[in-house]
Design a protein around this motif. Sequence first.
Motif, PDB file in Angstrom:
ATOM      1  N   ASP A 168       0.824  -1.203   0.000  1.00  0.00           N
ATOM      2  CA  ASP A 168       0.000   0.000   0.000  1.00  0.00           C
ATOM      3  C   ASP A 168       0.861   1.258   0.000  1.00  0.00           C
ATOM      4  O   ASP A 168       1.808   1.370   0.776  1.00  0.00           O
ATOM      5  CB  ASP A 168      -0.890   0.042   1.253  1.00  0.00           C
ATOM      6  N   PHE A 169       0.500   2.212  -0.843  1.00  0.00           N
ATOM      7  CA  PHE A 169       1.121   3.529  -0.841  1.00  0.00           C
ATOM      8  C   PHE A 169      -0.007   4.546  -0.917  1.00  0.00           C
ATOM      9  O   PHE A 169      -0.726   4.594  -1.913  1.00  0.00           O
ATOM     10  CB  PHE A 169       2.080   3.689  -2.027  1.00  0.00           C
ATOM     11  N   MET A 170      -0.154   5.355   0.126  1.00  0.00           N
ATOM     12  CA  MET A 170      -1.277   6.289   0.184  1.00  0.00           C
ATOM     13  C   MET A 170      -0.804   7.695   0.523  1.00  0.00           C
ATOM     14  O   MET A 170       0.194   7.879   1.226  1.00  0.00           O
ATOM     15  CB  MET A 170      -2.284   5.839   1.250  1.00  0.00           C
ATOM     16  N   ILE A 171      -1.528   8.664   0.028  1.00  0.00           N
ATOM     17  CA  ILE A 171      -1.397  10.051   0.458  1.00  0.00           C
ATOM     18  C   ILE A 171      -2.671  10.388   1.204  1.00  0.00           C
ATOM     19  O   ILE A 171      -3.777  10.139   0.705  1.00  0.00           O
ATOM     20  CB  ILE A 171      -1.196  11.001  -0.740  1.00  0.00           C
ATOM     21  N   ILE A 172      -2.527  10.917   2.407  1.00  0.00           N
ATOM     22  CA  ILE A 172      -3.700  11.160   3.246  1.00  0.00           C
ATOM     23  C   ILE A 172      -3.776  12.616   3.677  1.00  0.00           C
ATOM     24  O   ILE A 172      -2.769  13.316   3.763  1.00  0.00           O
ATOM     25  CB  ILE A 172      -3.701  10.243   4.493  1.00  0.00           C
TER      26      ILE A 172
END
Length: 247
Positions: A168-172
């Motif tokens: 998983d790679f997320m920008i939050i």
Amino acid sequence: MEIIEKLNSRLLDKTAEKCQLDLEVYKQRALVYTQMEGAISVLSDMQADKSYVYKSKAALELGLNMEESSTVIDSIWEEEIIKKIHPDDRLKKYIHELRFHELMDSLDAEVRADYSVLSKIRMKDKDNEYRLVKHRMFYMYSPNNGKLRFALCLYNIALDQTLPSVSDFMIINTTKGEVIVKDKLDYQNILSRRELEVLKYVGEGYASKQIAGLLSISINTVSRHRQNILEKLKVKNSVQAFKDSFY
């Protein structure tokens, strides 16, 4: 241009007007994160091209050198940590950081602090086995020249060690508690078989000349494949995709 060169050209601050943020204040913050969370903290100074690394006992679990709990390196890249990351996740981490930087550049200065990177990556531990590690990254910009001054990376051993097929790679948006971009790149559907082979060796740190020898192709062919990889991933993950997701 290679991904690291591209990142360096975007991240490092070479402007004449220097940032006046107090380095010692941010070093202390990185240290506090390490002590309170049992994390490994890396504070990278884009103005000086240096990093300050602080280690908790979690570093022992990952087989990292614990002779000193804090070290200074002459680079914004924490090589001792990066080389432990799974080759696929390492390259995705670089690409995702480039995407994050492009997103931050597209935002107004007053809202940049609302955003951070959150990902799970595979890292080799003291037994040379892959374990999931939670990775967070925060950017701090200079009030003097508007350039990126510090990046703070935090590494914690993840509670859930169920290894995913794709990390998983997320920008939050931490203020709203929202996922802005959830990135699960499936390179199998984007790249050709040969490009996947080149990507594998790139992720393992091989130079173009070495890759050419391993695959029995010319250096020019390797360079073309590497350029195609970047172009394909950039098309798949353009800045417009950020804007579409955000707005």
